[in-house]
Design an enzyme around this catalytic site. Structure first.
Site, PDB file in Angstrom:
ATOM      1  N   LYS A   1     -11.996  -3.369   9.969  1.00 46.86           N
ATOM      2  CA  LYS A   1     -10.932  -2.970  10.889  1.00 46.86           C
ATOM      3  C   LYS A   1     -11.031  -3.709  12.224  1.00 46.86           C
ATOM      4  O   LYS A   1     -10.012  -3.982  12.867  1.00 46.86           O
ATOM      5  CB  LYS A   1     -10.974  -1.456  11.103  1.00 46.86           C
ATOM      6  CG  LYS A   1     -10.657  -0.646   9.843  1.00 46.86           C
ATOM      7  CD  LYS A   1      -9.287  -0.971   9.292  1.00 46.86           C
ATOM      8  CE  LYS A   1      -8.910  -0.077   8.122  1.00 46.86           C
ATOM      9  NZ  LYS A   1      -7.556  -0.362   7.596  1.00 46.86           N
TER      10      LYS A   1
ATOM     11  N   TYR B   1     -16.574  -0.953   6.647  1.00 53.53           N
ATOM     12  CA  TYR B   1     -15.258  -0.450   7.037  1.00 53.53           C
ATOM     13  C   TYR B   1     -14.972  -0.789   8.501  1.00 53.53           C
ATOM     14  O   TYR B   1     -13.896  -1.300   8.839  1.00 53.53           O
ATOM     15  CB  TYR B   1     -15.187   1.058   6.821  1.00 53.53           C
ATOM     16  CG  TYR B   1     -13.819   1.641   7.109  1.00 53.53           C
ATOM     17  CD1 TYR B   1     -12.825   1.610   6.138  1.00 53.53           C
ATOM     18  CD2 TYR B   1     -13.523   2.203   8.343  1.00 53.53           C
ATOM     19  CE1 TYR B   1     -11.559   2.126   6.393  1.00 53.53           C
ATOM     20  CE2 TYR B   1     -12.264   2.723   8.619  1.00 53.53           C
ATOM     21  CZ  TYR B   1     -11.286   2.686   7.635  1.00 53.53           C
ATOM     22  OH  TYR B   1     -10.033   3.192   7.896  1.00 53.53           O
ATOM     23  N   ALA B   2     -15.939  -0.516   9.383  1.00 54.48           N
ATOM     24  CA  ALA B   2     -15.736  -0.795  10.810  1.00 54.48           C
ATOM     25  C   ALA B   2     -15.517  -2.280  11.037  1.00 54.48           C
ATOM     26  O   ALA B   2     -14.640  -2.684  11.811  1.00 54.48           O
ATOM     27  CB  ALA B   2     -16.928  -0.294  11.612  1.00 54.48           C
ATOM     28  N   ALA B   3     -16.293  -3.117  10.360  1.00 52.54           N
ATOM     29  CA  ALA B   3     -16.142  -4.563  10.535  1.00 52.54           C
ATOM     30  C   ALA B   3     -14.785  -5.035  10.029  1.00 52.54           C
ATOM     31  O   ALA B   3     -14.148  -5.905  10.645  1.00 52.54           O
ATOM     32  CB  ALA B   3     -17.261  -5.299   9.799  1.00 52.54           C
TER      33      ALA B   3
ATOM     34  N   GLY C   1       0.833  -1.199   0.000  1.00 53.90           N
ATOM     35  CA  GLY C   1       0.000   0.000   0.000  1.00 53.90           C
ATOM     36  C   GLY C   1       0.861   1.240   0.000  1.00 53.90           C
ATOM     37  O   GLY C   1       0.518   2.259   0.596  1.00 53.90           O
ATOM     38  N   ALA C   2       1.991   1.157  -0.715  1.00 56.33           N
ATOM     39  CA  ALA C   2       3.030   2.189  -0.621  1.00 56.33           C
ATOM     40  C   ALA C   2       2.685   3.492  -1.320  1.00 56.33           C
ATOM     41  O   ALA C   2       3.376   4.488  -1.141  1.00 56.33           O
ATOM     42  CB  ALA C   2       4.346   1.644  -1.186  1.00 56.33           C
TER      43      ALA C   2
ATOM     44  N   SER D   1      -7.919   1.144  12.575  1.00 53.21           N
ATOM     45  CA  SER D   1      -8.728   2.357  12.747  1.00 53.21           C
ATOM     46  C   SER D   1      -9.405   2.345  14.110  1.00 53.21           C
ATOM     47  O   SER D   1      -9.767   1.277  14.634  1.00 53.21           O
ATOM     48  CB  SER D   1      -9.797   2.437  11.656  1.00 53.21           C
ATOM     49  OG  SER D   1     -10.736   3.455  11.926  1.00 53.21           O
TER      50      SER D   1
END
Length: 246
Positions: A154, A150-152, A15-16, A135
């Site tokens: 992370k 997204y929450a799940a 993910g650079a 996160s």
């Protein structure tokens, strides 16, 4: 591993080209580490190789590339991530199937793939450190950040890190996570341009009342890669301006 903080170290950053990933590459290289960056498209201002760790074989390719280039790997950073809002991520009752599947594939499945490919490489190097970018939304909910997928993703990432840390601790390998707060990166542009959210920053992140910078997250990553954290594993290190204090 001498470690980026003290100069030296051989680090793979996945993910650079992203905001936090790019900041990690810059900081680690400036600190004396030998860094191989990979991203889905490759390119960028610095040399970043093309390797998509979200697909079968991609993580193995990235690790093989780093080992061949550096002669071994003793640090790995997982900074791959996406927001699924444009795909329909949102509250549970409104989250689209496609958004759910894609966000978990990119944010969580890619971490699993990189751990599976990367931990044996760290073992071959005689030990090392794996750091993932998580996160604060894994542990908190907020009315302005209701994104179920997204929450799940992370939250799952934090659990995956703890499981991996237990698995490889006896081999001298550490696995940790940096829980970023609202960070000034391209992915957070929507939130940071929202006047309501901008006005809430002193409440959300009372330490400074502003967004975290990518460089501040990268500094925590460098610490977790370095000998200064030699007895730290399975940990979640918040870099959130106090978000989790609420």
């Amino acid at each position: 591993m001498t470690g980026p903080a003290g100069g030296g170290g051989r680090v793979l950053v996945a993910g650079a080209l992203g905001g936090i990933g790019a900041a990690c590459v810059e900081l680690l290289a400036r600190g004396g580490a030998l860094v191989v960056g990979v991203d889905r498209g490759g390119g960028g201002a610095a040399e970043v190789h093309a390797a998509d760790i979200t697909v079968p074989g991609g993580a193995e390719r990235a690790v093989e590339l780093a080992e061949a280039t550096l002669g071994g790997v003793d640090g790995i950073v997982h900074a791959v991530g996406m927001s699924g809002r444009r795909l329909g991520d949102g509250p549970v009752t409104h989250c689209a199937d496609g958004a759910w599947a894609e966000v978990l594939r990119v944010n969580l499945e890619s971490a699993f793939r990189l751990l599976r490919a990367g931990l044996p490489a760290l073992e071959r190097a005689g030990g090392g450190s794996f750091v993932a970018i998580g996160s604060v939304l894994a542990d908190t909910a907020d009315r302005d950040f209701l994104t179920a997928a997204y929450a799940a993703s992370k939250g799952g990432l934090a659990s995956l890190v703890r499981t991996a840390a237990m698995e490889v601790a006896a081999k001298g390998i550490r696995v940790n996570l940096v829980a970023a707060g609202l960070t000034d990166t391209p992915m957070a542009t929507r939130a940071l341009l929202d006047e309501r959210i901008a006005g809430r920053l002193p409440e959300l992140q009372p330490l400074g009342g502003r967004a975290v910078t990518a460089a501040e997250v990268a500094a925590a990553v460098a610490f977790l890669l370095s000998p200064a954290s030699a007895r730290t594993t399975g940990a979640v290190l918040p870099v959130d301006g106090g978000w989790l204090l609420r």
